[in-house]
Design an enzyme around this catalytic site. Structure first.
Site, mmCIF file in Angstrom:
data_model
loop_
_atom_site.group_PDB
_atom_site.id
_atom_site.type_symbol
_atom_site.label_atom_id
_atom_site.label_comp_id
_atom_site.label_asym_id
_atom_site.label_seq_id
_atom_site.Cartn_x
_atom_site.Cartn_y
_atom_site.Cartn_z
ATOM 1 N N ILE A 156 0.892 -1.168 0.000
ATOM 2 C CA ILE A 156 0.000 0.000 0.000
ATOM 3 C C ILE A 156 0.926 1.212 0.000
ATOM 4 C CG2 ILE A 156 -0.173 -0.148 2.532
ATOM 5 C CD1 ILE A 156 -2.847 1.192 2.448
ATOM 6 N N SER A 157 0.639 2.202 -0.849
ATOM 7 C CA SER A 157 1.497 3.385 -0.961
ATOM 8 C C SER A 157 1.497 4.187 0.332
ATOM 9 C CB SER A 157 0.999 4.308 -2.071
ATOM 10 O OG SER A 157 0.957 3.625 -3.288
#
Ligand code: SAH
Length: 221
Positions: free
Chosen positions: A64-65
């Site tokens: 997940i960024s």
């Protein structure tokens, strides 16, 4: 949707220090990320780290960024409440949830079955009913639901996939990390009078976009 009070102080600090102070000004984006329970989307063992300034593993070798990148990409799309948005790379579903608070309807495609079904369950259990999760090769887009006012590609591509450019509506915006396995640059592509214009934004590092119109298999890192 009830606002989550759990981790509210960490979330407020994330918005202030990682987003606002680094130049994210869009109050709708800041408001959405202040409200959204990011800790619900990350694996159990990373819950306590959900609001740190880092990308986190979400299983299957994907990530997940970091919050800043989610905010910068979302702000670049300048979403309107009437917009239909497409995301490529649903991952854990967090970015799609952010989009869903700002657009009318969100379609998101994930190539890995286990991530697609987990994201779909998570989003519906939390009440994000305007997000539709599809499993498949996102480089093909979703021609049956096109055109889209905004497209966010959450994985690194060698170039913008042609079908996605074709599915961008007139006046539409697309944000995509373009480059090789190590380094990419965010590109903002806009369509006006049928013509595309591209603006380079900042450097970034994403997992590879694997599909018919991108890498055929993950490039060597
Ligand atoms: N936006 C996500 C994180 C994305 S990570 C979140 O908020 O959690 C990038 C994701 O893109 C990975 O889950 C990977 O499996 C997916 N992906 C890579 N190539 C793809 C393709 N061709 N179509 C759809 N998803 C793809």
């Amino acid at each position: 949707m009830p606002e989550s009070s759990e981790y509210a102080p960490q979330r407020a600090e994330m918005v202030e220090k990682q987003l606002r102070r680094r130049g994210i000004e869009d109050s709708c984006v800041l408001g959405a990320m202040l409200k959204l329970p990011r800790h619900e989307f990350v694996p159990e063992e990373f819950r306590a780290r959900a609001y740190e300034d880092v990308p986190l593993p979400i299983g299957s070798g994907q990530t997940i960024s970091q919050p800043y990148i989610v905010a910068a990409m979302t702000a670049a799309l300048r979403l309107l409440p009437t917009d239909r948005a497409l995301e490529i790379g649903a991952g854990c579903g967090y970015q799609a949830a952010v989009l869903s608070l700002l657009a009318k309807e969100v379609f998101t495609i994930e190539r890995r079955h286990e991530l697609a079904s987990a994201a779909s369950e998570k989003l519906s259990s939390l009440g994000y009913h305007n997000v539709h999760v599809h499993c498949g090769d996102g480089t093909l887009g979703l021609p049956e639901f096109a055109p889209f006012n905004a497209i966010l590609v959450a994985a690194a591509a060698p170039a913008a996939p042609q079908p996605l450019l074709a599915q961008l509506a007139e006046g539409g915006r697309m944000i995509i990390p373009v480059g090789d396995a190590e380094n990419q640059e965010l590109q903002l592509i806009e369509k006006h009078d049928g013509r595309l214009s591209t603006r380079m934004m900042e450097g970034c590092r994403f997992v590879p976009l694997v599909g018919h119109h991108a890498w055929q298999k993950p490039p060597e890192r």
